[in-house]
Design an enzyme around this catalytic site. Structure first.
Site, PDB file in Angstrom:
ATOM      1  N   ALA A  34       0.826  -1.199   0.000  1.00 40.41           N
ATOM      2  CA  ALA A  34       0.000   0.000   0.000  1.00 40.41           C
ATOM      3  C   ALA A  34       0.864   1.254   0.000  1.00 40.41           C
ATOM      4  O   ALA A  34       1.796   1.383   0.792  1.00 40.41           O
ATOM      5  CB  ALA A  34      -0.922  -0.005   1.216  1.00 40.41           C
ATOM      6  N   CYS A 122      -3.031  -8.305   5.865  1.00 40.15           N
ATOM      7  CA  CYS A 122      -2.695  -6.957   6.322  1.00 40.15           C
ATOM      8  C   CYS A 122      -2.946  -6.834   7.829  1.00 40.15           C
ATOM      9  O   CYS A 122      -4.039  -7.129   8.310  1.00 40.15           O
ATOM     10  CB  CYS A 122      -3.527  -5.923   5.579  1.00 40.15           C
ATOM     11  SG  CYS A 122      -3.148  -4.229   6.076  1.00 40.15           S
ATOM     12  N   GLY A 226       8.805 -12.759   3.036  1.00 46.67           N
ATOM     13  CA  GLY A 226       9.330 -12.220   4.287  1.00 46.67           C
ATOM     14  C   GLY A 226      10.839 -12.156   4.326  1.00 46.67           C
ATOM     15  O   GLY A 226      11.502 -13.185   4.181  1.00 46.67           O
ATOM     16  N   ARG A 250       9.361  -5.346   0.845  1.00 49.72           N
ATOM     17  CA  ARG A 250       9.924  -4.027   1.192  1.00 49.72           C
ATOM     18  C   ARG A 250      11.324  -3.784   0.645  1.00 49.72           C
ATOM     19  O   ARG A 250      11.681  -2.645   0.324  1.00 49.72           O
ATOM     20  CB  ARG A 250       9.930  -3.861   2.717  1.00 49.72           C
ATOM     21  CG  ARG A 250       8.549  -3.688   3.323  1.00 49.72           C
ATOM     22  CD  ARG A 250       8.601  -3.645   4.836  1.00 49.72           C
ATOM     23  NE  ARG A 250       8.990  -4.935   5.398  1.00 49.72           N
ATOM     24  CZ  ARG A 250       9.370  -5.128   6.653  1.00 49.72           C
ATOM     25  NH1 ARG A 250       9.435  -4.092   7.481  1.00 49.72           N
ATOM     26  NH2 ARG A 250       9.690  -6.326   7.102  1.00 49.72           N
TER      27      ARG A 250
END
Length: 345
Positions: A34, A122, A226, A250
């Protein structure tokens, strides 16, 4: 001691897999995030290559329906989706099966997306506690099954997938049970983030727990997610854990070339070098142009602040750059800060 990349890159370590009829090659997916994985970011990733499936930011299904009823423009998070290359997944979230099915059908039929993914992972309060969606639904497997069944029926033949966490807390890990619900309801693949909802993004992803899930799946692929922030870690995921694919999240925000490096590593090819700082700077400016093309220079400049901070992450001088770029409001200020403060060494 784990082997080095040079020692393991003589043979392919992972093979392509299918999500329904869709071939995922290489077996490396870009995670929906997001606020970040919009069209501009996806375009940057696509230019480097290496991602077998790209994904949008997660779309609020109820918000989509409301905009549709108001005959307003569809969500910004669907910017570029209709025209951009495939394969492409769109992730949706809500807790109402009928609403999710309605939106899923629109995405499959009108937008022609490759995959409709349902977010059950989420952990943020706005999604879980306020909307009873995302990882909140891990406490309600029957509801998850109902959601998946209705979305699958509405989207056929477009495959539907699910993304989960290990559980709500470390004391209530139920991913193996949830995996069977997901498969039984007709989903075409399962992605598991190796943390619980309570963990948020703290600590380390538990890949041993992810690997345990594979034996509970009879026909659909398992994708692990992850802490994959280097090609070596992607190699290790395929070598040591029982997954069909991996999803990078990320770490790609400040290294969008990581997909290409990881794909080369698992194929047994030479790994492309990181861009030089000068090349990174030009890449960031290219990213800025893409954002401004969609949102205009005023809004585009504000949106680019967070992306610019990502590009400088981990570099000497990054703090000073972030301090200045976080206040820019015009293109002139943005370019001046980039020239004056973007790390050079």
């Amino acid at each position: 001691m784990l082997p080095t990349l040079e020692e393991v890159t003589c043979l392919p370590l992972a093979k392509p897999f299918y999500i329904g009829p869709l071939l995922i090659d290489p077996p490396i997916l870009q995670a929906p995030m997001a606020g970040f994985t919009n069209f501009a970011f996806r375009q940057i990733v696509r230019e480097f290559g290496g991602a077998g499936l790209l994904a949008t930011e997660m779309v609020n299904a109820r918000g989509f329906v409301w905009l549709d009823e108001q005959e307003a423009e569809h969500p910004d998070r669907l910017w570029g989706v209709a025209e951009e290359p495939r394969p492409l997944a769109v992730q949706i979230w809500d807790n109402e099966p009928a609403t999710l099915a309605k939106v899923g059908a629109r995405l499959a039929d009108e937008y022609g997306v490759s995959v409709v993914d349902i977010n059950f992972g989420c952990p943020v309060r706005q999604v879980t506690q306020k909307a009873h969606s995302g990882s909140y639904l891990l406490k309600h497997p029957d509801r998850m099954g109902e959601i998946i069944e209705q979305v699958v029926a509405a989207c056929t033949p477009t495959p539907v997938t699910a993304k989960i966490r290990l559980g709500c807390t470390r004391e209530s890990i139920n991913a193996c049970d949830i995996a069977q619900v997901v498969e039984g309801a007709g989903a075409a693949a399962l992605t598991v983030h190796g943390r619980t909802a309570a963990d948020m993004f703290r600590g380390s992803a538990d890949w041993d727990r992810i690997a345990e899930i594979k034996v509970h799946l009879k026909r659909i692929p398992l994708i692990g997610n992850g802490d994959l922030d280097t090609p070596q870690k992607v190699v290790d995921a395929f070598r040591h854990y029982n997954v069909d694919g991996v999803m990078i999240a990320r770490a790609s925000l400040n290294k969008p070339w990581l997909f290409a490096q990881a794909a080369a590593a698992v194929r047994g090819e030479s790994i492309p070098l990181d861009p030089t700082l000068a090349e990174e700077k030009q890449l960031m400016l290219h990213h800025y142009e893409l954002v401004c093309e969609r949102f205009g220079v005023e809004k585009g400049t504000l949106l680019m602040r967070k992306f610019a901070c990502c590009y400088a992450q981990g570099r000497r001088g990054a703090r000073e750059f972030r301090k200045h770029v976080g206040t820019v409001i015009t293109p002139e200020e943005f370019y001046r800060v980039v020239e004056s403060f973007f790390p050079e060494g």
